[in-house]
Design a protein around this motif. Sequence first.
Motif, PDB file in Angstrom:
ATOM      1  N   THR A  89       1.352  -1.262   0.198  1.00 25.55           N
ATOM      2  CA  THR A  89      -0.242  -0.202   0.079  1.00 25.55           C
ATOM      3  C   THR A  89       0.795   1.265  -0.250  1.00 25.55           C
ATOM      4  OG1 THR A  89      -0.327  -0.074   2.530  1.00 25.55           O
ATOM      5  CG2 THR A  89      -1.700  -0.914   1.349  1.00 25.55           C
ATOM      6  N   ASN A  90       0.469   2.438  -0.721  1.00 25.13           N
ATOM      7  CA  ASN A  90       1.706   3.388  -1.151  1.00 25.13           C
ATOM      8  C   ASN A  90       0.722   4.449  -0.933  1.00 25.13           C
ATOM      9  OD1 ASN A  90       2.316   5.819  -1.699  1.00 25.13           O
ATOM     10  ND2 ASN A  90       2.414   5.005  -4.293  1.00 25.13           N
ATOM     11  N   ASP A  91       1.197   5.680   0.614  1.00 27.20           N
ATOM     12  CA  ASP A  91       0.559   7.013   0.553  1.00 27.20           C
ATOM     13  C   ASP A  91       0.993   8.357  -0.202  1.00 27.20           C
ATOM     14  OD1 ASP A  91       2.313   7.171   2.047  1.00 27.20           O
ATOM     15  OD2 ASP A  91       1.193   7.136   3.935  1.00 27.20           O
ATOM     16  N   GLY A  92       1.553   7.583  -0.568  1.00 26.14           N
ATOM     17  CA  GLY A  92       1.804   8.659  -1.278  1.00 26.14           C
ATOM     18  C   GLY A  92       3.910   9.431  -0.404  1.00 26.14           C
ATOM     19  N   LYS A  93       4.180   8.643   0.331  1.00 27.23           N
ATOM     20  CA  LYS A  93       5.274   9.010   1.332  1.00 27.23           C
ATOM     21  C   LYS A  93       6.502   7.589   1.092  1.00 27.23           C
ATOM     22  CE  LYS A  93       4.794  13.270   3.227  1.00 27.23           C
ATOM     23  NZ  LYS A  93       2.796  13.734   3.546  1.00 27.23           N
ATOM     24  N   VAL A  94       5.460   6.398   1.735  1.00 25.28           N
ATOM     25  CA  VAL A  94       6.343   5.383   1.955  1.00 25.28           C
ATOM     26  C   VAL A  94       5.217   4.644   1.799  1.00 25.28           C
ATOM     27  CG1 VAL A  94       7.163   6.405   4.430  1.00 25.28           C
ATOM     28  CG2 VAL A  94       5.371   5.325   4.499  1.00 25.28           C
TER      29      VAL A  94
END
Length: 182
Positions: A89-94
């Motif tokens: 899962t990608n939250d835009g930072k990690v």
Amino acid sequence: MDTKSYEERMKKTLSVLDEDFSTIRVGRANPRVLDKITVSYYGTETPLNQVGNVSVPEARLLQIAPWEPNMLKEIEKAIQSSDLGINPTNDGKVIRLVFPELTEERRKSLAKDVKKKGEDSKVSIRNIRRDAMDAFTKAEKKSDITEDDLKILEKEIQTLTDKYTAELDKKVDVKNKEILTV
């Protein structure tokens, strides 16, 4: 003539087995499961742990913080195409990897894999013993060593083989217990 080089090869076999075992996931997050995953980094295949920081914030969660934000998609793609079996899962930072609890069937399958890797390593150790025995026999035929020396060397290599095979069995048992413990 001595058994040192053969003992080194047997030690190497055990360390390769340890590396293999460290990449088998057992329901807990372990950064070593990512060791074999590479990411395309400016056209070069680079190990995942060299393009970002891998941390374990919780028992079943791995977090990957890339040093360059534009690497998120590449890392995600590499994880999805690997045999890890986990969707990142990608939250835009990690990127987060949540390790699900292993099913009984999956645990048994992993235990079989561990046994197979153990057997393969035993075969390697036996092959090293055979190589040593062949070398000792040839040396005796060329009169480089005496018949008594041959017997001593054969006994030494057999002792080493028994020692490393027993160590290998222990490693397999420990890993199987780790896998089968819920």
